[in-house]
Design a protein around this motif. Structure first.
Motif, mmCIF file in Angstrom:
data_model
loop_
_atom_site.group_PDB
_atom_site.id
_atom_site.type_symbol
_atom_site.label_atom_id
_atom_site.label_comp_id
_atom_site.label_asym_id
_atom_site.label_seq_id
_atom_site.Cartn_x
_atom_site.Cartn_y
_atom_site.Cartn_z
ATOM 1 N N GLN A 6 0.745 -1.407 -0.187
ATOM 2 C CA GLN A 6 0.234 0.184 0.085
ATOM 3 C C GLN A 6 0.907 1.332 -0.521
ATOM 4 O O GLN A 6 0.320 2.648 -0.138
ATOM 5 C CB GLN A 6 -1.099 0.093 1.104
ATOM 6 C CG GLN A 6 -1.506 -1.027 0.874
ATOM 7 C CD GLN A 6 -2.781 -1.425 2.476
ATOM 8 O OE1 GLN A 6 -2.193 -1.465 3.415
ATOM 9 N NE2 GLN A 6 -4.054 -0.939 2.567
ATOM 10 N N LEU A 7 2.261 1.278 0.623
ATOM 11 C CA LEU A 7 3.057 2.311 0.529
ATOM 12 C C LEU A 7 4.191 2.707 -0.576
ATOM 13 O O LEU A 7 4.013 3.816 -0.703
ATOM 14 C CB LEU A 7 3.858 2.530 1.601
ATOM 15 C CG LEU A 7 3.024 1.594 3.111
ATOM 16 C CD1 LEU A 7 3.983 2.093 4.215
ATOM 17 C CD2 LEU A 7 2.251 3.050 3.450
ATOM 18 N N MET A 8 4.727 1.214 -1.175
ATOM 19 C CA MET A 8 5.208 1.310 -2.119
ATOM 20 C C MET A 8 5.561 2.849 -3.778
ATOM 21 O O MET A 8 3.319 2.292 -3.750
ATOM 22 C CB MET A 8 5.888 0.054 -2.743
ATOM 23 C CG MET A 8 4.537 -0.677 -3.440
ATOM 24 S SD MET A 8 5.125 -2.821 -3.654
ATOM 25 C CE MET A 8 4.129 -2.981 -4.897
ATOM 26 N N THR A 9 5.939 2.443 -3.992
ATOM 27 C CA THR A 9 5.846 3.289 -5.251
ATOM 28 C C THR A 9 6.611 2.165 -6.407
ATOM 29 O O THR A 9 7.600 1.601 -6.579
ATOM 30 C CB THR A 9 7.019 4.265 -5.429
ATOM 31 O OG1 THR A 9 6.894 5.236 -4.688
ATOM 32 C CG2 THR A 9 7.175 4.690 -7.120
ATOM 33 N N SER A 10 4.998 1.822 -7.725
ATOM 34 C CA SER A 10 5.703 1.377 -8.247
ATOM 35 C C SER A 10 4.686 1.822 -10.074
ATOM 36 O O SER A 10 3.773 2.260 -9.985
ATOM 37 C CB SER A 10 4.518 -0.240 -8.524
ATOM 38 O OG SER A 10 4.869 -1.400 -8.797
ATOM 39 N N PRO A 11 5.518 1.077 -11.011
ATOM 40 C CA PRO A 11 6.997 0.561 -10.829
ATOM 41 C C PRO A 11 7.826 1.361 -11.049
ATOM 42 O O PRO A 11 8.134 2.265 -10.910
ATOM 43 C CB PRO A 11 7.012 0.554 -12.419
ATOM 44 C CG PRO A 11 6.082 1.307 -12.902
ATOM 45 C CD PRO A 11 4.859 1.509 -12.433
ATOM 46 N N VAL A 12 8.809 0.292 -10.684
ATOM 47 C CA VAL A 12 10.440 1.578 -10.499
ATOM 48 C C VAL A 12 11.281 1.155 -11.584
ATOM 49 O O VAL A 12 10.538 -0.058 -11.838
ATOM 50 C CB VAL A 12 10.938 0.685 -8.937
ATOM 51 C CG1 VAL A 12 12.487 1.073 -8.910
ATOM 52 C CG2 VAL A 12 10.294 1.089 -7.867
ATOM 53 N N PRO A 103 14.046 -1.732 -1.317
ATOM 54 C CA PRO A 103 13.740 -2.029 -2.186
ATOM 55 C C PRO A 103 12.609 -3.694 -2.148
ATOM 56 O O PRO A 103 12.692 -3.662 -1.367
ATOM 57 C CB PRO A 103 14.522 -3.230 -3.038
ATOM 58 C CG PRO A 103 15.972 -2.274 -2.408
ATOM 59 C CD PRO A 103 15.629 -2.074 -1.542
ATOM 60 N N VAL A 104 11.408 -3.179 -2.884
ATOM 61 C CA VAL A 104 10.247 -4.331 -2.551
ATOM 62 C C VAL A 104 10.526 -5.680 -3.472
ATOM 63 O O VAL A 104 10.438 -5.353 -4.317
ATOM 64 C CB VAL A 104 8.954 -3.508 -2.473
ATOM 65 C CG1 VAL A 104 7.747 -4.818 -1.909
ATOM 66 C CG2 VAL A 104 8.813 -2.431 -1.584
ATOM 67 N N VAL A 105 10.285 -6.724 -2.650
ATOM 68 C CA VAL A 105 10.800 -7.942 -3.385
ATOM 69 C C VAL A 105 9.791 -8.538 -3.578
ATOM 70 O O VAL A 105 9.423 -8.991 -1.900
ATOM 71 C CB VAL A 105 12.203 -8.446 -3.388
ATOM 72 C CG1 VAL A 105 12.427 -9.231 -4.276
ATOM 73 C CG2 VAL A 105 13.075 -7.297 -4.030
ATOM 74 N N ASP A 106 9.678 -9.247 -4.553
ATOM 75 C CA ASP A 106 7.919 -10.146 -5.071
ATOM 76 C C ASP A 106 8.141 -11.755 -5.667
ATOM 77 O O ASP A 106 8.485 -11.478 -6.808
ATOM 78 C CB ASP A 106 6.844 -9.265 -4.787
ATOM 79 C CG ASP A 106 6.006 -10.285 -5.097
ATOM 80 O OD1 ASP A 106 5.869 -11.251 -4.430
ATOM 81 O OD2 ASP A 106 4.670 -10.095 -5.100
ATOM 82 N N GLY A 107 8.448 -12.654 -5.245
ATOM 83 C CA GLY A 107 9.483 -14.133 -5.964
ATOM 84 C C GLY A 107 10.771 -13.489 -6.298
ATOM 85 O O GLY A 107 10.524 -13.405 -7.258
ATOM 86 N N ALA A 111 9.125 -5.333 -7.226
ATOM 87 C CA ALA A 111 7.862 -5.602 -7.259
ATOM 88 C C ALA A 111 7.947 -2.835 -6.960
ATOM 89 O O ALA A 111 6.397 -2.841 -7.703
ATOM 90 C CB ALA A 111 7.132 -5.446 -6.209
ATOM 91 N N GLY A 112 8.843 -2.668 -6.340
ATOM 92 C CA GLY A 112 8.912 -1.231 -5.975
ATOM 93 C C GLY A 112 9.582 -0.883 -4.748
ATOM 94 O O GLY A 112 10.624 -1.440 -4.369
ATOM 95 N N ILE A 113 9.860 -0.131 -4.186
ATOM 96 C CA ILE A 113 10.416 0.734 -2.829
ATOM 97 C C ILE A 113 9.854 1.614 -2.161
ATOM 98 O O ILE A 113 8.251 1.966 -2.796
ATOM 99 C CB ILE A 113 11.183 1.389 -3.833
ATOM 100 C CG1 ILE A 113 11.717 1.372 -5.558
ATOM 101 C CG2 ILE A 113 12.170 2.764 -3.090
ATOM 102 C CD1 ILE A 113 13.236 0.833 -4.445
ATOM 103 N N VAL A 114 9.620 1.464 -1.009
ATOM 104 C CA VAL A 114 9.267 2.050 -0.424
ATOM 105 C C VAL A 114 10.195 3.294 0.405
ATOM 106 O O VAL A 114 11.694 2.466 0.852
ATOM 107 C CB VAL A 114 8.721 1.194 0.939
ATOM 108 C CG1 VAL A 114 9.472 -0.017 1.613
ATOM 109 C CG2 VAL A 114 7.961 2.304 1.524
ATOM 110 N N ALA A 115 10.086 3.960 0.284
ATOM 111 C CA ALA A 115 10.748 5.438 1.295
ATOM 112 C C ALA A 115 10.597 5.342 2.323
ATOM 113 O O ALA A 115 9.604 5.276 2.926
ATOM 114 C CB ALA A 115 10.703 6.571 0.134
#
Length: 139
Positions: A6-12, A103-107, A111-115
């Motif tokens: 819900q917080l992350m910026t995507s796409p990166v 960095p947000v990693v999925d599998g 997947a995105g970045i949360v700052a």
């Protein structure tokens, strides 16, 4: 519970390990960001490259940003988080490792970045203040 998703910026956008530091700097300027993930040819994150890294490890040492690969500048362990982790877990990881971006990693894939700012907006004022203080301490 607020999740990292819900917080992350995507796409990166990321730079490849083989991209020059100059290319990374141009991407940062175009995206209006102070850091970019460095990804391997397999798309998996290998590190984070910041504008400070470029200034301190490249320019201040008189190195040519056109001649260095992004992978030559990133250092240390890359701390990541999963998209389904809660915001408090992101705070703990950022505080423990003194990082401003996760960095947000999925599998295995980026997947995105949360700052820090994303987390601070989602938390109460005392909790966000604690986060800023923990990350900003000199180590």
């Amino acid at each position: 519970m607020t999740t990292v998703r819900q917080l992350m910026t995507s796409p990166v956008h990321c730079v490849r390990e083989s991209d020059s530091v100059l290319e990374a700097a141009r991407l940062m300027a175009a995206q209006g960001v102070g850091a970019v993930p460095v990804c391997g040819e397999d798309g998996r994150i290998k590190g984070m490259l910041t504008d400070r890294d470029i200034v301190v490890r490249v320019l201040a040492e008189g190195k040519d940003p056109r001649a260095l690969h992004a992978s030559e500048v990133v250092q240390g362990e890359t701390v990541t988080i999963g998209p389904d982790a809660d915001a408090e877990e992101a705070v703990r990881a950022m505080s423990e490792h003194a990082v401003r971006r996760l960095p947000v990693v999925d599998g295995g894939a980026l997947a995105g970045i949360v700052a820090q700012a994303d987390v601070a907006r989602a938390l109460s004022n005392p909790a966000s203040g604690d986060l800023v203080e923990a990350i900003s301490r000199e180590r």
